[in-house]
Write an enzyme that holds these catalytic residues in place. Structure first.
Site, PDB file in Angstrom:
ATOM      1  N   VAL A 162     -27.473  16.663  -0.630  1.00  8.77           N
ATOM      2  CA  VAL A 162     -26.865  17.588   0.328  1.00  8.77           C
ATOM      3  C   VAL A 162     -25.780  18.397  -0.370  1.00  8.77           C
ATOM      4  O   VAL A 162     -24.953  17.847  -1.102  1.00  8.77           O
ATOM      5  CB  VAL A 162     -26.268  16.814   1.518  1.00  8.77           C
ATOM      6  CG1 VAL A 162     -25.434  17.737   2.414  1.00  8.77           C
ATOM      7  CG2 VAL A 162     -27.380  16.153   2.329  1.00  8.77           C
ATOM      8  N   LYS A 214     -15.027  -1.579   5.275  1.00  8.37           N
ATOM      9  CA  LYS A 214     -16.231  -0.881   4.826  1.00  8.37           C
ATOM     10  C   LYS A 214     -17.169  -1.886   4.156  1.00  8.37           C
ATOM     11  O   LYS A 214     -17.126  -2.096   2.946  1.00  8.37           O
ATOM     12  CB  LYS A 214     -15.850   0.263   3.891  1.00  8.37           C
ATOM     13  CG  LYS A 214     -14.981   1.317   4.568  1.00  8.37           C
ATOM     14  CD  LYS A 214     -14.644   2.469   3.650  1.00  8.37           C
ATOM     15  CE  LYS A 214     -13.719   3.467   4.330  1.00  8.37           C
ATOM     16  NZ  LYS A 214     -14.299   4.128   5.516  1.00  8.37           N
ATOM     17  N   GLN A 227     -25.963  -3.933  -2.334  1.00 10.73           N
ATOM     18  CA  GLN A 227     -24.718  -4.006  -3.094  1.00 10.73           C
ATOM     19  C   GLN A 227     -23.934  -5.302  -2.874  1.00 10.73           C
ATOM     20  O   GLN A 227     -23.264  -5.764  -3.801  1.00 10.73           O
ATOM     21  CB  GLN A 227     -23.850  -2.782  -2.779  1.00 10.73           C
ATOM     22  CG  GLN A 227     -24.496  -1.484  -3.250  1.00 10.73           C
ATOM     23  CD  GLN A 227     -23.653  -0.261  -2.954  1.00 10.73           C
ATOM     24  OE1 GLN A 227     -22.430  -0.321  -2.866  1.00 10.73           O
ATOM     25  NE2 GLN A 227     -24.311   0.885  -2.789  1.00 10.73           N
ATOM     26  N   CYS A 245     -15.871  -3.191   0.731  1.00  8.70           N
ATOM     27  CA  CYS A 245     -15.654  -4.638   0.726  1.00  8.70           C
ATOM     28  C   CYS A 245     -14.357  -4.990   0.022  1.00  8.70           C
ATOM     29  O   CYS A 245     -14.327  -5.259  -1.179  1.00  8.70           O
ATOM     30  CB  CYS A 245     -16.815  -5.379   0.082  1.00  8.70           C
ATOM     31  SG  CYS A 245     -16.651  -7.165   0.301  1.00  8.70           S
ATOM     32  N   ALA A 298     -27.615   1.415   3.446  1.00  9.28           N
ATOM     33  CA  ALA A 298     -27.742   0.406   4.501  1.00  9.28           C
ATOM     34  C   ALA A 298     -27.658   1.032   5.888  1.00  9.28           C
ATOM     35  O   ALA A 298     -28.499   0.784   6.761  1.00  9.28           O
ATOM     36  CB  ALA A 298     -26.662  -0.654   4.323  1.00  9.28           C
ATOM     37  N   CYS A 354     -16.663 -10.326   5.463  1.00  9.20           N
ATOM     38  CA  CYS A 354     -16.442 -10.409   4.021  1.00  9.20           C
ATOM     39  C   CYS A 354     -16.581 -11.868   3.593  1.00  9.20           C
ATOM     40  O   CYS A 354     -15.638 -12.647   3.753  1.00  9.20           O
ATOM     41  CB  CYS A 354     -15.060  -9.868   3.663  1.00  9.20           C
ATOM     42  SG  CYS A 354     -14.773  -9.766   1.894  1.00  9.20           S
ATOM     43  N   ALA A 414     -22.009  -5.550   6.504  1.00  7.64           N
ATOM     44  CA  ALA A 414     -22.017  -6.208   7.811  1.00  7.64           C
ATOM     45  C   ALA A 414     -21.523  -5.260   8.895  1.00  7.64           C
ATOM     46  O   ALA A 414     -21.987  -5.316  10.042  1.00  7.64           O
ATOM     47  CB  ALA A 414     -21.157  -7.460   7.768  1.00  7.64           C
TER      48      ALA A 414
END
Length: 564
Positions: free
Chosen positions: A224, A452, A189, A307, A159, A487, A455
């Site tokens: 990476v 986290k 997610q 979340c 995102a 949330c 949004a």
């Protein structure tokens, strides 16, 4: 002696003396490798002296002298061969232990993941990021110099990564931008809670990565391995190197399923599920739909997690389904939370507690899941209440929804970009790295004290884009992130408590209270979650359209007028 264990078979140390041999023998060491050339220091014993004392003690030795700062590829090969041939455990030493740690790192490059090598050496006190490129190249010195280079490199195609790429393209279409991500599929997610509640179909939450990369942005489909911020370089698996003028780090979190003993072996069966995985969320709804009696446990690990409301969202939607089917009175709901509160922002707790009461759920705080036996249907929790000795408790279950512990990915935790806790170290307002001025971070891996959530990334992306453009133009940061996170707590099918808050738990509602009071369950918030947020995500956020996410300008403090 200062012994630093690297692996089960190898310990490294600074220079040892003849008098240390007896202690090494007593400690179980069976072989010694000397990596320090004779004559480097006036008080340094010769290898012959060490070898004679070791031989008398029954310890084998090997001499692989390395000039400081000159570890050759063949030296690493010799070191690896010696480890294979000598009886274990082995002690390797040089002046400080660094050459020995470097030799081990290079010799294990084809056997162990680079992140593991960097992590264990860092844990022993040796920073191997300086040879990360060689480790990524299988322990060999790279010979290619054909590095790709871009104005902006973005690590992570989730995102945050795609949103900031789109926001940058909107502001400056001529920028050469690359996104590095190995995944073929991009997931929405936040929708997995709705899949687990029987509202969304799984396919509604997934699109191909290629369809979402902004036009004009290069997609480098690779993982990476390491960062070289002093050289403005990102090292990819296979030792390919991508260079940048500016770097954005947004790879998302690592779900540490393996941290709970027995969990990986039973996920997706035996009544063990999780909405934190695309393939498991449908199993959550299958279990909920079929359950008519018994115990259902919902777990939440220590923070931080993606979340923080998601573990209890699963509980509420499950309880609502059982309530609607008339079987709730036969089901014992247990919410086992490693933390000490139901939700971190107190304004939303009263409404949530009404639903805890409605579903007759038992709240067990300071309960952290440590192991699970799916076949026996038993879950064991460490109970660590304040001012009491930790204990363990084992609970039977018929269904258990597990939220896994979460950390920054290994290649982040061991990198020069990370703080002591393993998170990318940024200024919490500008999201710029505190040490490297041409690096920014957003999303789940940076260390700002915000929730986290997707949004949060929606708000962070324009802030990062605005500040990068300002930097390109030679100015200082112009936008600030206020810690906003959202949330939507799905307390029942058709109603949501819409938690919106910033740094310090300050409420940050998007709508006037008369339209939507986020502290109370509402159908309007449900409509937002079910009907509006998915298209906003796919068609606005990921395309650089910053609806309700315009960057907040940094306030300029003007000096008071001089007194006349």
């Amino acid at each position: 002696m200062e012994l630093k264990k690297i692996s089960g078979n190898l310990t490294v140390s600074p220079q040892i003396s003849v008098s240390d041999i007896a202690a090494l023998k007593a400690g179980g060491f069976r072989s010694i490798i000397c990596n320090r050339p004779d004559g480097e220091g006036a008080d340094q014993p010769t290898f012959d002296e060490i070898e004679a004392a070791a031989k008398a003690a029954g310890i084998e030795t090997r001499y692989i002298p390395i000039k400081s700062g000159m570890v050759r590829d063949e030296d690493a090969e010799d070191f690896g061969k010696a480890l294979d041939e000598l009886p274990a455990p082995t002690l390797a030493y040089c002046r400080s232990g660094t050459r020995s740690a470097t030799l081990w790192s290079l010799s294990q490059a084809r056997k162990l993941p680079i992140a593991h090598i960097l992590a264990v050496t860092k844990g022993a006190g040796y920073d191997m990021n300086g040879v990360a490129r060689r480790i990524a190249n299988g322990g060999k010195t790279p010979t290619d110099v054909g590095d790709a280079k871009y104005d902006i490199v973005i690590v992570g195609g989730g995102a945050g990564g795609i949103a900031v790429a789109s926001s940058l393209r909107v502001r400056s279409p001529d920028l050469e931008i690359a996104i590095i991500d190995p995944a073929d599929i991009h997931y929405y997610q936040p929708g997995w809670t709705m899949v687990g509640g029987g509202i969304f179909e799984p396919q509604q939450t997934a699109k191909t990565m290629g369809s979402l990369i902004p036009t004009g942005v290069k997609w480098i489909k690779a993982a990476v391995a390491a960062f070289e911020p002093d050289n403005d370089a990102v090292i990819l698996d296979g030792c390919r190197v991508v260079k940048y003028n500016r770097l954005v780090v947004a790879p998302g979190l690592k779900l540490d399923w393996g941290a709970i003993e027995g969990l990986e072996e039973t996920l997706g069966r035996n009544g063990v599920t999780s909405n934190y995985r695309y393939d498991l969320a449908p199993y959550t709804w299958e279990l909920v739909s079929e359950m008519r009696e018994g115990r259902a446990i919902f777990t939440q690990p220590p923070m931080p997690i993606k979340c923080a409301g998601a573990p209890q969202k699963a509980m509420y939607l499950s309880g609502d389904a059982w309530f609607r089917r008339g079987v709730l009175h036969n089901i014992d709901i247990q919410f086992n939370n490693a933390g000490g509160v139901l939700f971190g922002v107190k304004d939303y707790v009263p409404a949530l507690m009404e639903y805890v009461a409605k579903y007759d759920a038992t709240l067990n705080f300071f309960h952290n899941l440590i192991s699970i036996d799916g076949v026996a249907k038993k879950a064991t929790f460490k109970v660590a209440k304040p001012d009491t000795e930790p204990t363990t408790v084992t609970m039977d279950f018929d269904m258990i929804h597990v939220c896994p512990p979460q950390t920054a990915p290994d290649f982040i935790r061991v990198s020069p970009l990370a703080d002591a806790a393993g998170w990318v170290d940024v200024d919490q307002a500008t999201l710029r790295h505190k040490t490297y001025a041409n690096i920014w971070s957003l999303g789940d891996v940076m260390n700002a004290p915000n929730a986290k959530t997707a949004a949060a990334a929606r708000k962070q992306a324009p802030t990062v884009a605005e500040n990068i453009i300002a930097d390109i133009r030679g100015g200082s940061a112009v936008a600030q992130y206020d810690g906003y996170g959202s949330c939507p707590l799905t307390v029942e099918r058709g109603k949501i408590v819409l938690a919106e808050f910033g740094y310090g738990g300050v409420l940050k509602p998007s709508f006037p209270k008369a339209i939507l009071d986020g502290t109370r369950p509402s159908r309007a918030a449900w409509f937002l979650k079910e009907k509006m947020l998915p298209p906003i995500y796919w068609k606005a956020m990921l395309r650089g359209k910053e609806w309700l996410a315009k960057p907040e300008p940094i306030a300029v403090t003007r000096p008071a007028p001089a007194a006349e």
